[in-house]
Scaffold this active site. Structure first.
Site, PDB file in Angstrom:
ATOM      1  N   SER A 186      -6.578   3.978  10.537  1.00  0.00           N
ATOM      2  CA  SER A 186      -6.081   2.609  10.442  1.00  0.00           C
ATOM      3  C   SER A 186      -5.316   2.131  11.663  1.00  0.00           C
ATOM      4  O   SER A 186      -5.065   0.941  11.791  1.00  0.00           O
ATOM      5  CB  SER A 186      -5.199   2.455   9.214  1.00  0.00           C
ATOM      6  N   HIS A 214      -9.094   2.915   4.017  1.00  0.00           N
ATOM      7  CA  HIS A 214      -9.298   1.686   4.796  1.00  0.00           C
ATOM      8  C   HIS A 214     -10.751   1.258   4.832  1.00  0.00           C
ATOM      9  O   HIS A 214     -11.147   0.453   5.681  1.00  0.00           O
ATOM     10  CB  HIS A 214      -8.742   1.850   6.214  1.00  0.00           C
ATOM     11  N   LYS A 245      -5.345  -1.754  -1.260  1.00  0.00           N
ATOM     12  CA  LYS A 245      -5.686  -2.445  -0.016  1.00  0.00           C
ATOM     13  C   LYS A 245      -6.828  -3.429  -0.293  1.00  0.00           C
ATOM     14  O   LYS A 245      -6.579  -4.466  -0.881  1.00  0.00           O
ATOM     15  CB  LYS A 245      -5.926  -1.421   1.087  1.00  0.00           C
ATOM     16  N   THR A 274       4.073  11.957 -14.285  1.00  0.00           N
ATOM     17  CA  THR A 274       4.501  10.608 -13.913  1.00  0.00           C
ATOM     18  C   THR A 274       3.787   9.570 -14.775  1.00  0.00           C
ATOM     19  O   THR A 274       2.639   9.774 -15.191  1.00  0.00           O
ATOM     20  CB  THR A 274       4.277  10.373 -12.396  1.00  0.00           C
ATOM     21  N   THR A 275       4.499   8.498 -15.060  1.00  0.00           N
ATOM     22  CA  THR A 275       3.967   7.437 -15.921  1.00  0.00           C
ATOM     23  C   THR A 275       2.693   6.832 -15.327  1.00  0.00           C
ATOM     24  O   THR A 275       2.607   6.611 -14.116  1.00  0.00           O
ATOM     25  CB  THR A 275       5.044   6.345 -16.098  1.00  0.00           C
TER      26      THR A 275
HETATM   27  C1  LIG Z   1      -2.123   3.353   2.975  1.00  0.00           C
HETATM   28  C2  LIG Z   1      -2.757   4.711   3.114  1.00  0.00           C
HETATM   29  C3  LIG Z   1      -2.703   5.646   2.079  1.00  0.00           C
HETATM   30  C4  LIG Z   1      -1.841   5.430   0.882  1.00  0.00           C
HETATM   31  O1  LIG Z   1      -2.374   4.510  -0.001  1.00  0.00           O
HETATM   32  P1  LIG Z   1      -1.388   3.672  -0.932  1.00  0.00           P
HETATM   33  O2  LIG Z   1      -2.237   3.246  -2.057  1.00  0.00           O
HETATM   34  O3  LIG Z   1      -0.828   2.572  -0.100  1.00  0.00           O
HETATM   35  O4  LIG Z   1      -0.296   4.620  -1.364  1.00  0.00           O
HETATM   36  C5  LIG Z   1      -3.443   6.793   2.189  1.00  0.00           C
HETATM   37  N1  LIG Z   1      -4.188   7.066   3.288  1.00  0.00           N
HETATM   38  C6  LIG Z   1      -4.235   6.199   4.313  1.00  0.00           C
HETATM   39  C7  LIG Z   1      -5.077   6.530   5.499  1.00  0.00           C
HETATM   40  C8  LIG Z   1      -3.515   5.006   4.278  1.00  0.00           C
HETATM   41  O5  LIG Z   1      -3.520   4.171   5.320  1.00  0.00           O
END
Ligand SMILES: *Cc1c(COP(=O)(O)O)cnc(C)c1O
Length: 405
Positions: A186, A214, A245, A274-275
């Site tokens: 990313s 991503h 995302k 965890t919930t």
């Molecule tokens: C954002 C991200 C994550 C984590 O995902 P979230 O759902 O935001 O916790 C995992 N791996 C990569 C490469 C990321 O950029």
């Protein structure tokens, strides 16, 4: 020890380096992405760095599914999956994800971070003598998961097949191996050679774990990611993704064989204790995935907008890292200037782009990471590029030769 003094000194050191993180206080406006209400700048700003890449977090069918589920089931899941948190909405979402990636099953977590942390730590810790081969630029959540497993870790040079092979070949053939990597990285927007990594995995009998965070929703005929686009999903042991995302909501998951998912479900502390996600969140994610499986329009318009921004930057000679993905990194190369540009963009131009500084990227490569969406207009692009041009001159930053003419 004077604890408060210690905290303040550490924070001061960050500020001196220009690496102190300040958050903008923004409020997204329903149905008006990429506009947002701003509390520390002009009243309304245009967001240019969102990871809600397609604006699905504002999509009518996602909002409708969330409203309906909230009204029919209430707010929370009621506990961990084991106790009361496996709702119908969770089961439907897992089936949708398994289908998206052509896998037997999928397993939900509360975020992508937790899915990487929990799945990698569980696999690497519980498989006897497992060695994890991890790409040098893997995300913090993968690094933490591997570290927590206490398994032997070998870091291979970023996207370097020769280095990966040398490291695989150095291990006894009987040792269990797990290759962990991402599809779209990313920060630079480059893409891993997935097919060749799978070839090496086959040759050395290793498992593969691919973070498609991503890429899910954005690539492939049904939004299954780069592995779907390249017809490789069946060659990967685990595909990991986020619902936060391109799918616009929240949550994370792995998709894999039924046995592997059941294994992680049964042994992962980060799953068990965890919930569960609220059912309304699960329903929103399901709606986003279903929409993007059927509609390629958002994906193609996304790519068009990315190309428009790149072309406009080229026209004024603003250097950006070229790559085959949707991420446009504009390197400033100085943390103070990077933060300054970001501040002025917000306050004077109504443009929000968070500066990306160390430790997210190496020192000297501080950057603005631009993420165009299908919902940015031609006028938005023009305003962005002209603002950047002003600031590049003001900060006396390098331009490519095109601009010098
Ligand atoms: C954002 C991200 C994550 C984590 O995902 P979230 O759902 O935001 O916790 C995992 N791996 C990569 C490469 C990321 O950029």
């Amino acid at each position: 020890m004077n604890y408060e003094k210690f905290f303040n000194e550490q924070l001061l050191a960050l500020k001196d380096d220009g690496n102190y993180r300040e958050f903008s206080e923004l409020e997204r406006l329903r149905g008006r992405f990429p506009s947002a209400k701003c509390y520390n700048g002009p009243s309304e700003v245009t967001i240019w760095c969102s990871n809600d890449y397609l604006g699905m977090g504002q999509h009518p069918s996602v909002l409708q599914a969330m409203h309906e589920t909230l009204d029919s089931t209430g707010a929370g899941a009621g506990g961990t999956r084991n106790i009361s948190g496996t709702t119908h909405a969770h089961s439907i979402l897992e089936a949708e994800l398994a289908d998206l990636h052509g896998k037997e099953n999928a397993l939900l977590f509360t975020s992508g971070y937790v899915s990487n942390w929990a799945a990698l730590s569980t696999l690497a810790a519980k498989i006897p003598d497992c060695v994890v081969l991890t790409d040098q630029l893997n995300h913090a959540s993968m690094i933490e998961g591997i570290r927590h497993s206490r398994a032997t870790k070998i870091i291979w040079k970023h996207n370097d097949l020769d280095d990966l092979e040398t490291k695989l070949a150095s291990l006894p053939s009987s040792v269990p191996k797990l290759i962990a990597f991402e599809s779209v990285y990313s920060m630079d927007g480059d893409i891993a050679p997935i097919a060749e990594i799978c070839d090496l995995a086959d040759k050395y009998n290793a498992m593969t774990y691919l973070d498609e965070v991503h890429a899910v929703g954005l690539y492939g005929p049904r939004g299954g990611g780069i592995a779907e686009r390249e017809g490789l999903m069946n060659r990967l042991t685990v595909i990991e993704g986020t619902l936060g995302k391109a799918f616009g909501v929240m949550g994370g998951y792995i998709a894999a064989s039924a046995a592997l998912c059941d294994f992680v479900r049964s042994f992962a502390s980060g799953f068990i204790f965890t919930t569960a996600l609220p059912p309304a969140v699960a329903a929103g994610a399901t709606a986003a995935i279903q929409h993007l499986k059927a509609s390629a329009l958002e994906r193609s318009e996304h790519q068009v907008r990315v190309k428009q921004v790149r072309d406009a930057l080229d026209t004024i000679g603003l250097p950006h890292i070229s790559n085959p993905s949707h991420i446009i990194p504009v390197v400033v190369g100085n943390p103070v200037k990077c933060k300054y540009i970001s501040d002025v963009l917000l306050k004077e131009y109504g443009i929000y782009i968070q500066p990306i500084n160390y430790p997210t990227v190496p020192k000297g490569t501080e950057r603005l990471r631009i993420t165009p969406s299908p919902l940015h207009t031609a006028d938005d692009v023009e305003r962005l590029v002209s603002a950047l041009e002003d600031l590049w001159m003001q900060c006396d930053l390098m331009r490519t030769s095109v601009a010098a003419q």
